[in-house]
Design a protein around this motif. Structure first.
Motif, PDB file in Angstrom:
ATOM      1  N   TYR A 137       0.815  -1.216   0.000  1.00  0.00           N
ATOM      2  CA  TYR A 137       0.000   0.000   0.000  1.00  0.00           C
ATOM      3  C   TYR A 137       0.855   1.275   0.000  1.00  0.00           C
ATOM      4  O   TYR A 137       0.415   2.314  -0.491  1.00  0.00           O
ATOM      5  N   ASN A 138       2.031   1.194   0.573  1.00  0.00           N
ATOM      6  CA  ASN A 138       2.833   2.392   0.817  1.00  0.00           C
ATOM      7  C   ASN A 138       3.923   2.657  -0.208  1.00  0.00           C
ATOM      8  O   ASN A 138       4.624   3.668  -0.110  1.00  0.00           O
ATOM      9  N   ILE A 139       4.097   1.771  -1.185  1.00  0.00           N
ATOM     10  CA  ILE A 139       5.206   1.950  -2.124  1.00  0.00           C
ATOM     11  C   ILE A 139       4.884   2.932  -3.248  1.00  0.00           C
ATOM     12  O   ILE A 139       5.782   3.331  -3.991  1.00  0.00           O
ATOM     13  N   SER A 140       3.630   3.349  -3.388  1.00  0.00           N
ATOM     14  CA  SER A 140       3.271   4.237  -4.495  1.00  0.00           C
ATOM     15  C   SER A 140       3.550   5.702  -4.199  1.00  0.00           C
ATOM     16  O   SER A 140       3.992   6.447  -5.075  1.00  0.00           O
ATOM     17  N   SER A 141       3.282   6.157  -2.993  1.00  0.00           N
ATOM     18  CA  SER A 141       3.491   7.562  -2.655  1.00  0.00           C
ATOM     19  C   SER A 141       4.961   7.840  -2.401  1.00  0.00           C
ATOM     20  O   SER A 141       5.624   7.087  -1.666  1.00  0.00           O
ATOM     21  N   PRO A 142       5.504   8.921  -2.953  1.00  0.00           N
ATOM     22  CA  PRO A 142       6.915   9.251  -2.686  1.00  0.00           C
ATOM     23  C   PRO A 142       7.167   9.623  -1.234  1.00  0.00           C
ATOM     24  O   PRO A 142       8.312   9.608  -0.786  1.00  0.00           O
ATOM     25  N   ASN A 143       6.113   9.927  -0.495  1.00  0.00           N
ATOM     26  CA  ASN A 143       6.271  10.254   0.921  1.00  0.00           C
ATOM     27  C   ASN A 143       6.495   9.011   1.767  1.00  0.00           C
ATOM     28  O   ASN A 143       7.337   9.003   2.665  1.00  0.00           O
ATOM     29  N   THR A 144       5.746   7.947   1.499  1.00  0.00           N
ATOM     30  CA  THR A 144       5.848   6.730   2.313  1.00  0.00           C
ATOM     31  C   THR A 144       6.826   5.711   1.746  1.00  0.00           C
ATOM     32  O   THR A 144       7.334   4.866   2.485  1.00  0.00           O
ATOM     33  N   ALA A 145       7.094   5.786   0.443  1.00  0.00           N
ATOM     34  CA  ALA A 145       7.918   4.764  -0.200  1.00  0.00           C
ATOM     35  C   ALA A 145       9.359   4.757   0.284  1.00  0.00           C
ATOM     36  O   ALA A 145      10.024   3.722   0.255  1.00  0.00           O
ATOM     37  N   VAL A 146       9.856   5.891   0.735  1.00  0.00           N
ATOM     38  CA  VAL A 146      11.249   5.969   1.176  1.00  0.00           C
ATOM     39  C   VAL A 146      11.542   4.934   2.258  1.00  0.00           C
ATOM     40  O   VAL A 146      12.614   4.324   2.275  1.00  0.00           O
ATOM     41  N   ARG A 147      10.580   4.692   3.126  1.00  0.00           N
ATOM     42  CA  ARG A 147      10.762   3.687   4.174  1.00  0.00           C
ATOM     43  C   ARG A 147      10.058   2.379   3.852  1.00  0.00           C
ATOM     44  O   ARG A 147      10.532   1.312   4.218  1.00  0.00           O
ATOM     45  N   ALA A 148       8.938   2.441   3.159  1.00  0.00           N
ATOM     46  CA  ALA A 148       8.161   1.232   2.895  1.00  0.00           C
ATOM     47  C   ALA A 148       8.851   0.310   1.897  1.00  0.00           C
ATOM     48  O   ALA A 148       8.740  -0.911   1.988  1.00  0.00           O
ATOM     49  N   ASP A 188      -5.822   1.555 -17.505  1.00  0.00           N
ATOM     50  CA  ASP A 188      -5.954   0.918 -16.200  1.00  0.00           C
ATOM     51  C   ASP A 188      -4.591   0.866 -15.507  1.00  0.00           C
ATOM     52  O   ASP A 188      -3.644   1.515 -15.916  1.00  0.00           O
ATOM     53  N   ASP A 189      -4.502   0.069 -14.450  1.00  0.00           N
ATOM     54  CA  ASP A 189      -3.283   0.032 -13.657  1.00  0.00           C
ATOM     55  C   ASP A 189      -2.387  -1.146 -14.005  1.00  0.00           C
ATOM     56  O   ASP A 189      -1.531  -1.534 -13.226  1.00  0.00           O
ATOM     57  N   THR A 190      -2.572  -1.736 -15.197  1.00  0.00           N
ATOM     58  CA  THR A 190      -1.786  -2.902 -15.556  1.00  0.00           C
ATOM     59  C   THR A 190      -0.303  -2.632 -15.453  1.00  0.00           C
ATOM     60  O   THR A 190       0.464  -3.457 -14.955  1.00  0.00           O
ATOM     61  N   ALA A 191       0.139  -1.479 -15.931  1.00  0.00           N
ATOM     62  CA  ALA A 191       1.570  -1.166 -15.934  1.00  0.00           C
ATOM     63  C   ALA A 191       2.155  -1.202 -14.535  1.00  0.00           C
ATOM     64  O   ALA A 191       3.305  -1.581 -14.347  1.00  0.00           O
ATOM     65  N   ASP A 192       1.363  -0.800 -13.541  1.00  0.00           N
ATOM     66  CA  ASP A 192       1.899  -0.777 -12.192  1.00  0.00           C
ATOM     67  C   ASP A 192       2.041  -2.167 -11.606  1.00  0.00           C
ATOM     68  O   ASP A 192       2.749  -2.371 -10.647  1.00  0.00           O
ATOM     69  N   GLN A 193       1.351  -3.150 -12.177  1.00  0.00           N
ATOM     70  CA  GLN A 193       1.486  -4.514 -11.697  1.00  0.00           C
ATOM     71  C   GLN A 193       2.749  -5.149 -12.255  1.00  0.00           C
ATOM     72  O   GLN A 193       3.257  -6.113 -11.710  1.00  0.00           O
ATOM     73  N   LEU A 194       3.252  -4.614 -13.368  1.00  0.00           N
ATOM     74  CA  LEU A 194       4.461  -5.130 -13.987  1.00  0.00           C
ATOM     75  C   LEU A 194       5.588  -4.153 -13.691  1.00  0.00           C
ATOM     76  O   LEU A 194       6.060  -3.446 -14.551  1.00  0.00           O
ATOM     77  N   SER A 195       6.016  -4.121 -12.441  1.00  0.00           N
ATOM     78  CA  SER A 195       6.840  -2.974 -12.054  1.00  0.00           C
ATOM     79  C   SER A 195       8.263  -3.368 -11.709  1.00  0.00           C
ATOM     80  O   SER A 195       8.608  -4.523 -11.505  1.00  0.00           O
ATOM     81  N   LEU A 196       9.101  -2.359 -11.644  1.00  0.00           N
ATOM     82  CA  LEU A 196      10.463  -2.512 -11.165  1.00  0.00           C
ATOM     83  C   LEU A 196      10.457  -3.006  -9.734  1.00  0.00           C
ATOM     84  O   LEU A 196       9.578  -2.676  -8.954  1.00  0.00           O
ATOM     85  N   PHE A 197      11.483  -3.779  -9.395  1.00  0.00           N
ATOM     86  CA  PHE A 197      11.672  -4.080  -7.982  1.00  0.00           C
ATOM     87  C   PHE A 197      12.252  -2.851  -7.315  1.00  0.00           C
ATOM     88  O   PHE A 197      13.270  -2.324  -7.721  1.00  0.00           O
ATOM     89  N   ASP A 198      11.618  -2.374  -6.278  1.00  0.00           N
ATOM     90  CA  ASP A 198      12.160  -1.220  -5.560  1.00  0.00           C
ATOM     91  C   ASP A 198      11.992  -1.380  -4.054  1.00  0.00           C
ATOM     92  O   ASP A 198      12.073  -0.414  -3.345  1.00  0.00           O
TER      93      ASP A 198
END
Length: 507
Positions: free
Chosen positions: A212-223, A497-507
């Motif tokens: 849930y937290n990897i999308s926002s640049p605010n929460t992703a830094v730690r998530a 749709d959000d298909t591209a986000d399901q095929l995402s980089l490992f981060d």
């Protein structure tokens, strides 16, 4: 006999099959890393990448010294280094991991293999992670990946026989004297010790809510795990990460929410290798579109001003510019922002994919060629098999940074704006600008909604008129994701749709 263990993107001693195999012979081992000047002149390499590697080499040397050995670092071409080692130390074998890199490293490896053949030097490679060389059928890839991830993690050799003829050498000086200019004040530090700490803290507490937290640049830094550069340069093995994540997720005391988060994380590890496999199967992806007919979508040179404004974080769209500035400063940004940056360059700014892809590659401390070129093309609509994702920079900003926290941090020109105005500062009246500031922030490069409509129509028309079903099926057959036997040809279409986000980089 003396064995050279050639380190490339595998800067560790634990779960390192070539090193374990060399040490087990009981004969002298020379651990080798070569600083290749020509590599660091490539358009997708940068100083922040070298700085991470430099940290990792220092840590690798420490690990090797604990086992009675040490790392030999030389500067020049690999073949020249091997020639000298053969002349002075009589090397007979070269052990290393496979590398799926760009055209330059591919040609380098071919030259090394050719030299070994000509000089009767044994050359042996092992898989670095779940990428299959000379894969004959994509249908069997998933099973091969799973089998490799389930194999036991190899312990680091307790003792590594050292060559008596190899005198002390100034490895530290060689590493420290080589520099690649680049300013990245907040980049991640390299080395296995750092990677191990990140993995431990992620599995212990940071992973909760990962999906849930990897999308926002605010929460992703730690998530986000923040392991991506460590995976890219092999300071921690992918297999060890996968197995530790699985063991933690399956532990009887692990709460359901944490288990779900780690399941999502493990799926990203799978996608990591899925995308690198694309470049392994088709090395030309570094230079041309995956769907070959889509390469002709844009002709002529890129608009220099638009490209420069995008590169400098001056598009006039706050979340886009904040993301680019943050990336330039730290060498990392979460995947959703990476995808948005590339999509904005490709659609609203209508830039050919290659220049933006190279710029982002230089900014990423965790640059991984196989992932990078596959992803930049997917976000540019050039695969022919993935849904189009044309990002609306305002809606993304309102959704992922609703209070403007991230924007204010990276765009001081907008620091005084209230949250309801910070996403669209160009709509402020002169009175509002006088009251809140924002006069120095640049106006948008274009009307993003109109540009998106034009781009969507242009791509749609091109697909109808210029794209053949045969080429689309070739791409799907070679690169599409699937498990088990191949099914009937699916209906191919593009949507928002959000298909591209399901095929995402490992981060």
């Amino acid at each position: 006999m003396t064995t050279v263990v050639w380190f490339k993107r595998d800067l560790r001693t634990r779960d390192h099959a070539p090193l374990v195999a060399a040490a087990s012979t009981g004969e002298p081992v020379i651990p080798l890393y070569v600083i290749e000047d020509d590599y660091w002149q490539l358009p997708d390499t940068s100083g922040r990448q070298w700085a991470f590697i430099r940290d990792s080499l220092d840590d690798l040397d420490r690990q090797l010294r604990n086992a009675g050995s040490q790392l030999l670092v030389v500067r020049g071409s690999v073949i020249d280094a091997l020639k000298q080692l053969r002349t002075h130390h009589g090397i007979n074998r070269i052990f290393c991991h496979q590398e799926t890199g760009g055209q330059w490293t591919y040609e380098r490896d071919r030259a090394v293999i050719g030299w070994c053949s000509e000089n009767q030097v044994e050359f042996r490679e092992w898989n670095q992670f779940g990428v299959v060389r000379r894969l004959s059928d994509r249908d069997v890839w998933d099973r091969a990946w799973t089998e490799l991830m389930r194999q036991p993690v190899l312990e680091a050799p307790a003792a590594i026989p050292k060559s008596d003829t190899l005198q002390a050498f100034p490895t530290g000086d060689t590493v420290q004297d080589f520099t690649v200019p680049d300013e990245c004040p907040d980049r991640q530090i390299g080395g296995s010790a750092r990677g191990d700490k990140l993995l431990a803290s992620f599995l212990d507490r940071r992973c909760v809510g990962y999906q849930y937290n990897i999308s926002s640049p605010n929460t992703a830094v730690r998530a986000c795990s923040r392991l991506s550069p460590h995976i890219a340069y092999g300071t921690v093995s992918l297999r060890e990460i996968y197995q530790q994540a699985k063991a933690t997720g399956n532990h009887r005391n692990t709460l359901p929410r944490k288990k779900k988060s780690l399941t999502s994380f493990r799926s990203r590890l799978h996608w990591h290798c899925h995308f690198i496999q694309k470049l392994e199967d088709e090395p030309e992806l570094e230079l041309r579109a995956m769907h070959r007919e889509m390469e002709a979508l844009k002709a002529g040179p890129n608009d220099t001003e638009r490209l420069q404004r995008w590169q400098e974080g001056q598009t006039g769209w706050p979340l886009v510019d904040a993301s680019m500035r943050a990336l330039s400063h730290s060498g990392w940004i979460n995947f959703r922002m990476r995808a948005m940056l590339m999509a904005i360059a490709s659609y609203q700014l209508w830039l050919h994919w290659r220049d933006p892809a190279l710029h982002l590659a230089r900014l990423f401390t965790d640059f991984e060629p196989g992932i990078h070129y596959s992803q930049t093309q997917m976000q540019s609509g050039l695969t022919g098999i993935n849904a189009l994702r044309i990002y609306n920079p305002v809606l993304q900003s309102q959704k992922l940074d609703p209070d403007g926290e991230f924007i204010r941090r990276w765009i001081p020109e907008l620091a005084g704006l209230p949250s309801e105005m910070i996403h669209t500062p160009w709509l402020m009246t002169p009175t509002q600008k006088e009251r809140y500031g924002g006069n120095t922030y640049i106006s948008p490069v274009c009307d993003h909604e109109q540009a998106a409509r034009v781009a969507r129509k242009a791509v749609g028309d091109f697909r109808k008129q210029q794209v053949s079903q045969e080429e689309t099926w070739r791409v799907l057959n070679r690169h599409g994701s699937r498990k088990g036997p191949r099914q009937a040809r699916p209906k191919l279409k593009g949507n928002r749709d959000d298909t591209a986000d399901q095929l995402s980089l490992f981060d």
